[in-house]
Design a protein around this motif. Sequence first.
Motif, PDB file in Angstrom:
ATOM      1  N   HIS A 179      25.670  24.315 -15.428  1.00 43.11           N
ATOM      2  CA  HIS A 179      26.164  24.074 -14.077  1.00 43.11           C
ATOM      3  C   HIS A 179      25.138  23.266 -13.289  1.00 43.11           C
ATOM      4  O   HIS A 179      25.329  22.990 -12.124  1.00 43.11           O
ATOM      5  CB  HIS A 179      26.482  25.394 -13.381  1.00 43.11           C
TER       6      HIS A 179
ATOM      7  N   ILE B 166      43.687  28.475 -23.869  1.00 41.53           N
ATOM      8  CA  ILE B 166      43.232  29.815 -24.225  1.00 41.53           C
ATOM      9  C   ILE B 166      43.912  30.813 -23.301  1.00 41.53           C
ATOM     10  O   ILE B 166      44.001  30.582 -22.088  1.00 41.53           O
ATOM     11  CB  ILE B 166      41.701  29.947 -24.076  1.00 41.53           C
TER      12      ILE B 166
ATOM     13  N   THR C 241      46.652  32.937 -18.859  1.00 43.19           N
ATOM     14  CA  THR C 241      46.104  31.675 -19.350  1.00 43.19           C
ATOM     15  C   THR C 241      44.829  31.350 -18.598  1.00 43.19           C
ATOM     16  O   THR C 241      44.816  31.332 -17.376  1.00 43.19           O
ATOM     17  CB  THR C 241      47.114  30.540 -19.137  1.00 43.19           C
TER      18      THR C 241
ATOM     19  N   THR D  79      38.037  28.757  -2.521  1.00 44.27           N
ATOM     20  CA  THR D  79      37.446  29.109  -3.807  1.00 44.27           C
ATOM     21  C   THR D  79      38.357  28.600  -4.913  1.00 44.27           C
ATOM     22  O   THR D  79      39.523  28.302  -4.685  1.00 44.27           O
ATOM     23  CB  THR D  79      37.305  30.631  -3.978  1.00 44.27           C
ATOM     24  N   GLN D  80      37.756  28.528  -6.077  1.00 46.70           N
ATOM     25  CA  GLN D  80      38.509  28.132  -7.255  1.00 46.70           C
ATOM     26  C   GLN D  80      39.672  29.106  -7.458  1.00 46.70           C
ATOM     27  O   GLN D  80      39.481  30.310  -7.366  1.00 46.70           O
ATOM     28  CB  GLN D  80      37.545  28.214  -8.432  1.00 46.70           C
ATOM     29  N   PRO D  81      40.896  28.595  -7.699  1.00 52.59           N
ATOM     30  CA  PRO D  81      42.007  29.546  -7.856  1.00 52.59           C
ATOM     31  C   PRO D  81      41.806  30.447  -9.069  1.00 52.59           C
ATOM     32  O   PRO D  81      41.248  30.018 -10.077  1.00 52.59           O
ATOM     33  CB  PRO D  81      43.217  28.640  -8.037  1.00 52.59           C
ATOM     34  N   SER D  82      42.228  31.682  -8.947  1.00 56.93           N
ATOM     35  CA  SER D  82      42.145  32.590 -10.095  1.00 56.93           C
ATOM     36  C   SER D  82      43.085  32.086 -11.172  1.00 56.93           C
ATOM     37  O   SER D  82      44.131  31.520 -10.887  1.00 56.93           O
ATOM     38  CB  SER D  82      42.592  33.979  -9.692  1.00 56.93           C
TER      39      SER D  82
ATOM     40  N   GLY E  44      30.540  22.406 -14.049  1.00 58.92           N
ATOM     41  CA  GLY E  44      31.629  22.942 -13.247  1.00 58.92           C
ATOM     42  C   GLY E  44      31.295  24.314 -12.725  1.00 58.92           C
ATOM     43  O   GLY E  44      30.262  24.881 -13.053  1.00 58.92           O
ATOM     44  N   ALA E  45      32.202  24.824 -11.924  1.00 65.72           N
ATOM     45  CA  ALA E  45      31.976  26.120 -11.293  1.00 65.72           C
ATOM     46  C   ALA E  45      31.890  27.209 -12.346  1.00 65.72           C
ATOM     47  O   ALA E  45      32.431  27.075 -13.436  1.00 65.72           O
ATOM     48  CB  ALA E  45      33.119  26.422 -10.335  1.00 65.72           C
ATOM     49  N   SER E  46      31.169  28.286 -12.004  1.00 66.28           N
ATOM     50  CA  SER E  46      31.171  29.421 -12.917  1.00 66.28           C
ATOM     51  C   SER E  46      32.580  29.986 -12.917  1.00 66.28           C
ATOM     52  O   SER E  46      33.231  30.059 -11.892  1.00 66.28           O
ATOM     53  CB  SER E  46      30.169  30.478 -12.472  1.00 66.28           C
ATOM     54  N   GLY E  47      33.052  30.338 -14.097  1.00 67.00           N
ATOM     55  CA  GLY E  47      34.419  30.822 -14.197  1.00 67.00           C
ATOM     56  C   GLY E  47      35.436  29.713 -14.353  1.00 67.00           C
ATOM     57  O   GLY E  47      36.626  29.952 -14.343  1.00 67.00           O
TER      58      GLY E  47
END
Lengths: 307, 286, 198
Positions: free
Chosen positions: A203, A11, A26, A262-265, A45-48
């Motif tokens: 979550h 997506i 992406t 943090t989760q990568p953007s 999983g993580a939010s986002g």
Amino acid sequence: MPLLEVQQLSIAFQQYTKGSRQQMVTVMEELDLAINEGEIVAVVGASGSGKSLLAHAIMGILPANAYISGSIRYNGEQLDEAKLKSLRGSEIALVPQSVSYLNPLIRVGKQLQTNKDSIEQHSERKGLFERFRLGEHVARLFPFQLSGGMARKVLVSTAALSRTRLIIADEPTPGMHPDDVAEALKQFKQLAAEGCAVLLITHDIEAAIRIADKVAVCYAGSIIEIAPASDFSGAGNELRHPYSQALWRALPQNGFIPISGTQPSMGLGLQGCLFADRCNRAVDACKVSRQESRQIRSGIVRCMHAT
Amino acid sequence: MNRTSTLYHDRRHRRWNERSRTFISAILALILLASIGIGSWLLGSSGLSVQLENRNLAPSFLHLFGTDWLGRDMLSRTVKGLWLSIRVGLLGAACSVIIAAAMGLMAATLGQTADRIISWLIDVFLSVPHLVMLILIAFVCGGGLKGIAIGIMLTHWPSLARIIRAEALQLMSTDYVLVARKLGSSRFTIAMRHLAPHLLPQLLVGLLVLFPHAVLHEAAITFLGLGMSPHQPAIGIILSESMRYLSTGMWWLAVFPGLGLLLTVRAFDKLGNHLRQLVDPRHTHL
Amino acid sequence: MQLEGRALSWRYGNGPWLFQNYSITIQPGEVVGLIGPSGCGKTTLGRLLAGYSKPLTGEVKVPGRARNHTGYDPVQLIFQHPERAVNPRWRMAKTLTEGWSPDTELLESLGIKEEWLQRYPNELSGGELQRCCIARALGPNTQFLIADEMTTMLDAVTQAQIWHTVLHHASVRQIGLLVISHDHALVSRICTRTLTFG
């Protein structure tokens, strides 16, 4: 053949960068997931991390600036817009996050009916209200008059018709009292026992492992592990991916141990494994190329270290 | 992501995105506005004088829009009429919007007493018919552009102010405004930094709705003899006068001024719609 | 220097009382858990203590709060849904500096990245937004923090990260914390004292 099969789903969102220039960002890459009839698959999983996007993509309710590629097959057939239109609200049902998805000005009973209902479904809905111990009067209430637990039951009952074959539940439990969570989960379990496929997006790992057969862990827009729910136990040593282990060990009841970073953007066009910069087992190879999914111990994982 | 194929979002890649389309429509509206303004300045007043020998001429190269029953050049009349109406309409509408915004914001932020007073004021103004009020104000201020402009700005604000007030009150109870209060922001800061940007779309729509309204009222008041002098060509006067001559086959009397008004209103309408799309967070990236 | 709510009561309209004559005190540096079923008035109690609404009976005593509730409030509230607590039309840099200017050290400890500052809220995830809301609420004059289901919507790793940072700052600066949650495991993990509500 699985009832719902998502293959290589990507997506992207179109966004403005500067002035009137636009670029594609992406947000989900090459996601694979399959659900069989009578099976509950939880996506945690993580939010986002893109787990809600997955639900929206399947239901075809992504915002207008989204572009998707890959294939979503339902019952062996490609799920396109026309097909989806005929299935949505009948064979495929969405359990939304909260009563705010209901029209506040229309009585609950009236809203639950869709124009695809025949007399048969009509009477079935009445039966459902009894089964969920909601009482006749609930149908005459407005959404704001429902208590939290009641609202949850009402929303689940929208999906629980016998013609439903696939239920997508988007975050059905957060903020609920443990008793209500248990009740909601029991309802899903029962629906699955009757042959429904349930995609549970949450979550709340605790809730997920209580009813799910398989748990898919989402991170930064891809599914990094699909494991049998029983693997989430003890110190998490049965888990295959370091992020799944971190997630399990960060639960308050399992040590409350955070990992840094943090989760990568999304949309940065990162090379290699998306978890590499937070992973203590990362080697140079991890940062160069992304791991393909592979099968390990009746699970699927995207990590070269997994054993 | 060039390998993206649309699966069931069947939208071809559009050549112009929303931002460039807004930009283009803004430019077009501005060009239209400027050409009417400059046109009315260039044409001078010679075309407005009565020339009985040139009565009822159909459009020709000499008189592109034809002439009327008094031999006045319709091109001059149309352009000047549009320019006058636009000025009156914009001035009146803009002032109404400013008053409405100020009143709405004050009602929402200055506490209950202020809210009660302003709500009462709104009700008082709404209870008197626009036209009666307009006539009174225009009479007091003396006729002409000034009277009409003041009349329009004083009569058109209440309905919009009521909408703005409701919207602002709703915003005041959102979590982020409550947080802002607790972070020490003053009421004025909140009104300016939190509320005003949110209300901009409503104000824009308000401006667009009020604009033709103001033009119509201007024509009505002029018709009653309290507004502009009949020698001044306002588009409303031209249109209503020409209605009497339509049956005699002089189509050009109504068609060109009507088209001019339509074009002007449409240009602003289009611009307003594009702007609204852009300020709506759900559409920001289209 | 304690946060004190004395004989507080609340109900909606003429409905049943959610709580009546409820008293609560929080000392600086204390981590108090407030646990109870949904709809029992936990959130309302938090809002009363933070000064978002006035109690129907009783009073809330806060050292340093202006009588007319203007200025930076020493009691800050963190909401369950961070996306509602930030202005959707503001870039994060503007939101973060609304009450004070957080230093880079605090931002780093909360894991807030430089590149987020130029983004709008809808381009950040709930966890990222919540970190920003916390940084915004940890101004130098903050003496008490009320966390209303602060990490309920977040994943376990982010939850653990955020709580470790918040607890660290709270203990260094002697900030009193009220943790409103329905999650027994979380409350018993982080709180020094637990109140059962409702």
